[in-house]
Design a protein around this motif. Structure first.
Motif, PDB file in Angstrom:
ATOM      1  N   LYS A 148      16.752  43.454   6.523  1.00  0.00           N
ATOM      2  CA  LYS A 148      16.512  42.824   8.224  1.00  0.00           C
ATOM      3  C   LYS A 148      18.357  42.719   8.328  1.00  0.00           C
ATOM      4  O   LYS A 148      18.354  43.920   9.002  1.00  0.00           O
ATOM      5  CB  LYS A 148      16.238  41.668   8.779  1.00  0.00           C
ATOM      6  CG  LYS A 148      15.017  41.618   7.989  1.00  0.00           C
ATOM      7  CD  LYS A 148      13.825  42.036   8.930  1.00  0.00           C
ATOM      8  CE  LYS A 148      13.579  42.337  10.240  1.00  0.00           C
ATOM      9  NZ  LYS A 148      13.157  44.019  10.257  1.00  0.00           N
ATOM     10  N   MET A 149      18.814  42.795   7.388  1.00  0.00           N
ATOM     11  CA  MET A 149      20.905  42.481   7.780  1.00  0.00           C
ATOM     12  C   MET A 149      20.991  44.049   7.484  1.00  0.00           C
ATOM     13  O   MET A 149      21.351  44.578   7.842  1.00  0.00           O
ATOM     14  CB  MET A 149      20.898  42.031   6.622  1.00  0.00           C
ATOM     15  CG  MET A 149      21.123  40.287   6.083  1.00  0.00           C
ATOM     16  SD  MET A 149      21.902  39.382   7.984  1.00  0.00           S
ATOM     17  CE  MET A 149      23.680  39.961   7.778  1.00  0.00           C
ATOM     18  N   ILE A 150      20.695  44.975   6.626  1.00  0.00           N
ATOM     19  CA  ILE A 150      20.146  46.854   6.380  1.00  0.00           C
ATOM     20  C   ILE A 150      19.831  46.894   7.833  1.00  0.00           C
ATOM     21  O   ILE A 150      21.201  47.639   9.013  1.00  0.00           O
ATOM     22  CB  ILE A 150      20.008  46.694   5.677  1.00  0.00           C
ATOM     23  CG1 ILE A 150      20.869  46.448   3.593  1.00  0.00           C
ATOM     24  CG2 ILE A 150      19.766  48.229   5.654  1.00  0.00           C
ATOM     25  CD1 ILE A 150      19.424  47.104   3.007  1.00  0.00           C
ATOM     26  N   GLU A 151      19.081  46.463   8.309  1.00  0.00           N
ATOM     27  CA  GLU A 151      19.015  47.089   9.854  1.00  0.00           C
ATOM     28  C   GLU A 151      19.786  46.253  11.381  1.00  0.00           C
ATOM     29  O   GLU A 151      19.953  47.304  11.449  1.00  0.00           O
ATOM     30  CB  GLU A 151      17.318  46.469  10.545  1.00  0.00           C
ATOM     31  CG  GLU A 151      16.553  46.715   9.112  1.00  0.00           C
ATOM     32  CD  GLU A 151      15.195  46.262   9.716  1.00  0.00           C
ATOM     33  OE1 GLU A 151      14.295  46.112  10.606  1.00  0.00           O
ATOM     34  OE2 GLU A 151      14.468  45.926   8.570  1.00  0.00           O
ATOM     35  N   LEU A 152      20.069  45.464  10.608  1.00  0.00           N
ATOM     36  CA  LEU A 152      21.205  44.892  11.613  1.00  0.00           C
ATOM     37  C   LEU A 152      22.466  45.572  11.362  1.00  0.00           C
ATOM     38  O   LEU A 152      22.692  46.025  12.927  1.00  0.00           O
ATOM     39  CB  LEU A 152      22.071  43.394  11.396  1.00  0.00           C
ATOM     40  CG  LEU A 152      20.653  42.692  11.995  1.00  0.00           C
ATOM     41  CD1 LEU A 152      21.416  41.252  11.464  1.00  0.00           C
ATOM     42  CD2 LEU A 152      20.162  42.385  13.197  1.00  0.00           C
ATOM     43  N   VAL A 153      23.324  46.081  10.287  1.00  0.00           N
ATOM     44  CA  VAL A 153      23.913  47.442  10.583  1.00  0.00           C
ATOM     45  C   VAL A 153      23.721  48.428  10.896  1.00  0.00           C
ATOM     46  O   VAL A 153      24.734  49.153  11.614  1.00  0.00           O
ATOM     47  CB  VAL A 153      24.562  47.036   8.606  1.00  0.00           C
ATOM     48  CG1 VAL A 153      25.298  48.563   8.583  1.00  0.00           C
ATOM     49  CG2 VAL A 153      25.289  46.266   8.422  1.00  0.00           C
ATOM     50  N   ARG A 154      23.038  49.338  10.805  1.00  0.00           N
ATOM     51  CA  ARG A 154      21.943  49.588  11.501  1.00  0.00           C
ATOM     52  C   ARG A 154      22.267  50.327  13.041  1.00  0.00           C
ATOM     53  O   ARG A 154      22.983  50.989  13.751  1.00  0.00           O
ATOM     54  CB  ARG A 154      20.872  50.946  10.920  1.00  0.00           C
ATOM     55  CG  ARG A 154      20.292  51.968  11.694  1.00  0.00           C
ATOM     56  CD  ARG A 154      18.941  52.037  11.016  1.00  0.00           C
ATOM     57  NE  ARG A 154      17.675  50.939  11.113  1.00  0.00           N
ATOM     58  CZ  ARG A 154      16.525  51.293  10.634  1.00  0.00           C
ATOM     59  NH1 ARG A 154      15.812  51.875  10.101  1.00  0.00           N
ATOM     60  NH2 ARG A 154      15.969  50.162  10.802  1.00  0.00           N
ATOM     61  N   ALA A 155      21.384  49.156  13.838  1.00  0.00           N
ATOM     62  CA  ALA A 155      21.872  48.580  15.168  1.00  0.00           C
ATOM     63  C   ALA A 155      23.283  48.447  15.669  1.00  0.00           C
ATOM     64  O   ALA A 155      23.131  48.972  16.640  1.00  0.00           O
ATOM     65  CB  ALA A 155      21.006  47.152  15.499  1.00  0.00           C
ATOM     66  N   ALA A 156      24.024  48.319  15.225  1.00  0.00           N
ATOM     67  CA  ALA A 156      25.215  47.751  15.521  1.00  0.00           C
ATOM     68  C   ALA A 156      26.445  48.948  15.817  1.00  0.00           C
ATOM     69  O   ALA A 156      27.194  49.542  15.605  1.00  0.00           O
ATOM     70  CB  ALA A 156      26.545  46.340  14.100  1.00  0.00           C
ATOM     71  N   ASP A 157      26.030  50.124  14.488  1.00  0.00           N
ATOM     72  CA  ASP A 157      26.489  51.136  14.898  1.00  0.00           C
ATOM     73  C   ASP A 157      26.508  52.104  15.795  1.00  0.00           C
ATOM     74  O   ASP A 157      26.763  52.940  15.647  1.00  0.00           O
ATOM     75  CB  ASP A 157      25.677  51.752  12.652  1.00  0.00           C
ATOM     76  CG  ASP A 157      27.121  53.020  12.721  1.00  0.00           C
ATOM     77  OD1 ASP A 157      28.034  53.258  12.815  1.00  0.00           O
ATOM     78  OD2 ASP A 157      26.201  53.898  12.235  1.00  0.00           O
TER      79      ASP A 157
END
Length: 494
Positions: A148-157
């Protein structure tokens, strides 16, 4: 105004999941979407995100028509969604998941610049404090929270104009939640907007500017967060006062001396060590701790799905080694990750409920579809699963109704010992009350339960005894008391 979504409709057979809903989103706004499970919240956001195609409706973003053909198309148009369950693709690396759909930006002709891709991903992961994640690893190497944290990184990018978050905080530790809140506030500060779904009403009131309430697929109202309380929100959500008690009200119930489950010297490298405890007949035993304390992995080990585990697990006095051994002793497990580990999303409600009961349904190796249908209908009715019929795919249900099916399949086969990991994750107050009432009834029947939870009030309200996990070990034991507070549990955890 940043966006408007007018007369949105989505039907699944005879079910009106979203029934003529219109909302407008302002620039720099954090908008919460609340309602009971099955009210249409996730369906609405999924249409905006390009995951589902609306049956009817008109959408505009920044004054331009907006009709994405896919989630990747929505991302390119400035709309990103973090869904409730895992949304990273197995078989791809962490870096490939972060830049999914944008590979051409990091390619030369037909070839991807993997070195550049991995370095960029590493920089973004470290900015989010995820130093232990290797961008070149297959994403399946990591836990639910890490993914889920990896998804947050994707969304932030992507830095979207509209960021949508569907019940993500329930899968995150406090550190992860803080990162998500940071991303939401950064989106707002850029003049962009956030739509988020949460059943944590305290969180809703703290984080949002405005709140849209849905019920049974319909729009009910949009209110200002600073003018609402948790109780007034609940009334809007369910259309009535919630009557009766929520948690258990007894404090002097004697626990049986009969031990139904015993764990001796349980160890698992990097997850937990020296775990010893007993579970008694008719007892609700809570596991509490921070997300990485090891309690979730212990729950998996009890059911036999954690690797490299040593030690002894005795169920009804018998050593168990395989999952079949546990099933024979009437032990059932409900995973925190229900979509991947508790249910078959592409199978029907009927098949999911009956999967644990084939010997009961077919004592002579013959079971008919009609018998399975009648049996599953009776079981689904016990917990009031909201569905078209038992032939409906489980994947089409709301989170709360999925959890009811996950519970039903274990109730159907007369389970005596329940291991429940985060049993009310992503579930509204009404369904929570149903599950808590079920726990009380199971306890009265002499059934035993282990509940693993990061919700402190849930542990305090439901457990007879709480084991505190810290750094992979049991660091404390607390007994049920009307004077027990969240602060006492936190002190034990840290």
């Amino acid at each position: 105004m940043l966006a408007k979504f007018e007369h949105m409709k989505k039907y699944f057979g005879a079910t009106k999941a979203v029934d003529d809903i219109s909302i407008q989103i302002e620039e720099g706004e954090i908008r919460a979407i609340v309602g009971e499970n099955g009210s249409g919240k996730s369906t609405l956001l999924s249409m905006i995100a390009g995951i589902l195609k609306p049956d009817e409706g008109h959408m505009e973003v920044e004054g331009k028509n907006y009709h994405p053909h896919s989630q990747s198309d929505a991302n390119r148009l400035g709309v990103s969604m973090i869904v409730q369950e895992i949304n990273t693709l197995p078989g791809l690396t962490v870096a490939e998941n972060i830049f999914l759909g944008r590979e051409s930006e990091y390619s030369k002709g037909f070839f991807r610049d993997l070195k550049k891709l991995n370095q960029l991903a590493k920089d973004k992961l470290e900015t989010a404090g995820l130093h232990s994640i290797n961008p070149a690893d297959d994403v399946t190497r990591y836990s639910l929270e890490q993914r889920k944290m990896i998804e947050l990184v994707r969304a932030a990018d992507i830095a979207p104009k509209i960021l949508m978050v569907d019940e993500t905080t329930t899968a995150l530790s406090q550190t992860g939640r803080d990162e998500l809140y940071k991303l939401m506030k950064a989106t707002k500060n850029r003049g962009n907007s956030v739509l988020f779904i949460s059943h944590d009403l305290k969180e809703v009131l703290q984080i949002s500017d405005t709140i849209t309430v849905m019920r049974d697929g319909k729009y009910i109202d949009t209110v200002k967060s600073n003018e609402m309380t948790e109780d007034s929100l609940k009334r809007l959500m369910v259309g009535r006062e919630l009557s009766g008690h929520y948690y258990r009200e007894d404090y002097d119930t004697k626990i049986s001396d009969e031990v139904v489950l015993e764990v001796k010297d349980l160890n698992c490298p990097s997850h937990f060590k020296n775990v010893n405890f007993q579970l008694h007949r008719g007892e609700i035993l809570g596991f509490g701790g921070l997300s990485e304390a090891g309690m979730h992995e212990v729950a998996r080990a009890l059911y036999g799905t954690e690797y490299d585990v040593t030690g002894q697990i005795l169920v009804n006095g018998k050593a168990v080694h395989t999952i079949k051994d546990r099933l024979d002793e009437k032990l059932g497990y409900i995973s925190k990750n229900r979509d991947m580990e508790s249910l078959f999303n592409q199978a029907s409600i009927r098949d999911n409920i009956c999967i644990t009961c084939m010997e009961k349904l077919a004592p002579r190796f013959l079971v008919t579809k009609g018998k399975m249908t009648q049996f599953s209908e009776r079981q689904a009715d016990i917990l009031h699963v909201k569905m078209e019929d038992v032939n409906q795919l489980v994947g089409a249900l709301s989170g709360g109704n999925k959890q009811k099916v996950a519970l039903s399949k274990w109730l159907a086969c007369d389970t005596k010992i329940f291991v429940m990991d985060s049993p009310t994750r992503g579930i509204d107050v009404g369904v929570k009350a149903v599950i808590y009432n079920l726990m009380e009834e199971l306890k009265k029947q002499g059934k035993s339960m282990i509940i693993v939870s990061e919700e402190l009030l849930e542990l305090i309200g439901m457990a007879d005894r709480i084991l505190i996990f810290k750094d992979g070990e049991i660091s404390g034991e607390i007994y049920r008391s009307p004077d027990l507070s969240e602060e006492q549990l936190v002190q034990e955890m840290i």
